[in-house]
Design a protein around this motif. Structure first.
Motif, mmCIF file in Angstrom:
data_model
loop_
_atom_site.group_PDB
_atom_site.id
_atom_site.type_symbol
_atom_site.label_atom_id
_atom_site.label_comp_id
_atom_site.label_asym_id
_atom_site.label_seq_id
_atom_site.Cartn_x
_atom_site.Cartn_y
_atom_site.Cartn_z
ATOM 1 N N ASP A 151 0.829 -1.211 0.000
ATOM 2 C CA ASP A 151 0.000 0.000 0.000
ATOM 3 C C ASP A 151 0.862 1.260 0.000
ATOM 4 N N ILE A 152 1.979 1.214 0.736
ATOM 5 C CA ILE A 152 2.906 2.352 0.725
ATOM 6 C C ILE A 152 3.456 2.551 -0.680
ATOM 7 N N GLN A 153 3.808 1.446 -1.321
ATOM 8 C CA GLN A 153 4.336 1.516 -2.686
ATOM 9 C C GLN A 153 3.300 2.115 -3.635
ATOM 10 N N ASN A 154 2.041 1.727 -3.453
ATOM 11 C CA ASN A 154 0.972 2.272 -4.293
ATOM 12 C C ASN A 154 0.792 3.774 -4.062
ATOM 13 N N LYS A 155 0.921 4.195 -2.807
ATOM 14 C CA LYS A 155 0.781 5.622 -2.497
ATOM 15 C C LYS A 155 1.920 6.428 -3.122
ATOM 16 N N ALA A 208 1.226 6.740 -6.719
ATOM 17 C CA ALA A 208 0.141 7.705 -6.927
ATOM 18 C C ALA A 208 0.644 9.133 -6.789
ATOM 19 N N MET A 209 1.492 9.380 -5.786
ATOM 20 C CA MET A 209 2.041 10.725 -5.595
ATOM 21 C C MET A 209 2.935 11.121 -6.767
ATOM 22 N N TRP A 210 3.800 10.195 -7.198
ATOM 23 C CA TRP A 210 4.696 10.463 -8.330
ATOM 24 C C TRP A 210 3.875 10.743 -9.584
ATOM 25 N N SER A 211 2.807 9.960 -9.776
ATOM 26 C CA SER A 211 1.936 10.153 -10.942
ATOM 27 C C SER A 211 1.248 11.509 -10.892
ATOM 28 N N LEU A 212 0.841 11.919 -9.689
ATOM 29 C CA LEU A 212 0.169 13.207 -9.529
ATOM 30 C C LEU A 212 1.064 14.361 -9.967
ATOM 31 N N VAL A 213 2.294 14.389 -9.467
ATOM 32 C CA VAL A 213 3.156 15.534 -9.775
ATOM 33 C C VAL A 213 3.639 15.516 -11.229
ATOM 34 N N THR A 214 3.947 14.325 -11.742
ATOM 35 C CA THR A 214 4.378 14.275 -13.149
ATOM 36 C C THR A 214 3.201 14.590 -14.071
ATOM 37 N N GLY A 215 2.010 14.159 -13.679
ATOM 38 C CA GLY A 215 0.820 14.470 -14.464
ATOM 39 C C GLY A 215 0.502 15.958 -14.448
ATOM 40 N N LEU A 216 0.679 16.585 -13.295
ATOM 41 C CA LEU A 216 0.450 18.025 -13.195
ATOM 42 C C LEU A 216 1.389 18.799 -14.112
ATOM 43 N N VAL A 217 2.654 18.393 -14.124
ATOM 44 C CA VAL A 217 3.625 19.067 -15.001
ATOM 45 C C VAL A 217 3.179 18.953 -16.452
#
Length: 198
Positions: free
Chosen positions: A149-153, A156-165
């Motif tokens: 679950d930590i790995q999934n989080k 998800a966080m990495w995807s959020l910031v790269t997606g925002l960029v």
């Protein structure tokens, strides 16, 4: 006649000019010979730092990620032990590429960039992602969350910031007057940076 001796850091200048050249004319038009002309050095000078074009490209990626790592390290020091550390690390990532568009375009064009999404952290050679992983593990392990679950989080966080960029660079700048404030709101609105015990 080109200079055989270059005042300053030629390796860094070749990397910077190389990134600019790729953004202007594309990777296929990049060559060490062209960079030698741009940097006003002899044709052989770049080869004292790079064996070939592929090595130069790898060094360009490393250069960008090291700059990003430095920014994240500074943020970590500033917000150490504060509740919003993960959010601020995410914002730092987005702002870094927002202010350095040419770095974003270069990294997003690379096919050889690899990231390690496992929970392993190399303490002797931390990467930008390792900083996020380390702080996420510190935060979520307090709640006895399973490693998966930590790995999934983290993903998800990495995807959020790269997606925002990516979104910022695709969206009309008229959408938001101040992206820095909007980034704060978006990251805070995400549910992935906190955890509540049931």
């Amino acid at each position: 006649m080109k200079n055989n001796y270059h005042h300053g850091n030629l390796k860094e200048e070749l990397i910077k000019k190389g990134i600019e050249l790729i953004n202007e004319v594309g990777e296929k038009n990049l060559s060490l010979r062209k960079l030698a002309i741009i940097c006003d050095v002899s044709n052989s000078a770049p080869y004292t730092h790079f064996k070939n074009k592929d090595e130069l490209l790898k060094e360009m990626s490393l250069y960008i990620f090291n700059l990003l790592k430095l920014e994240l390290e500074n943020t970590r020091k500033k917000y150490k032990n504060k509740e919003n550390l993960l959010e601020m690390l995410g914002k730092t990532y987005v702002i870094f590429f927002l202010k350095n568009i040419k770095y974003y375009y270069f990294i997003s064009s690379r096919k050889d960039v690899e990231i390690d999404l496992s929970l392993k952290i190399n303490e002797n050679n931390l990467t930008a992602l390792d900083i996020l992983k380390e702080e996420a593990i510190n935060k979520f392990s307090k709640y006895n969350i399973p490693d998966e679950d930590i790995q999934n989080k983290i993903l998800a966080m990495w995807s959020l910031v790269t997606g925002l960029v990516a979104i910022i660079n695709m969206t009309s700048k008229n959408y938001v007057e101040n992206w820095e404030n909007k980034i704060d709101e978006i990251i805070k609105a995400s549910f992935i940076t906190y955890y509540k015990e049931n």
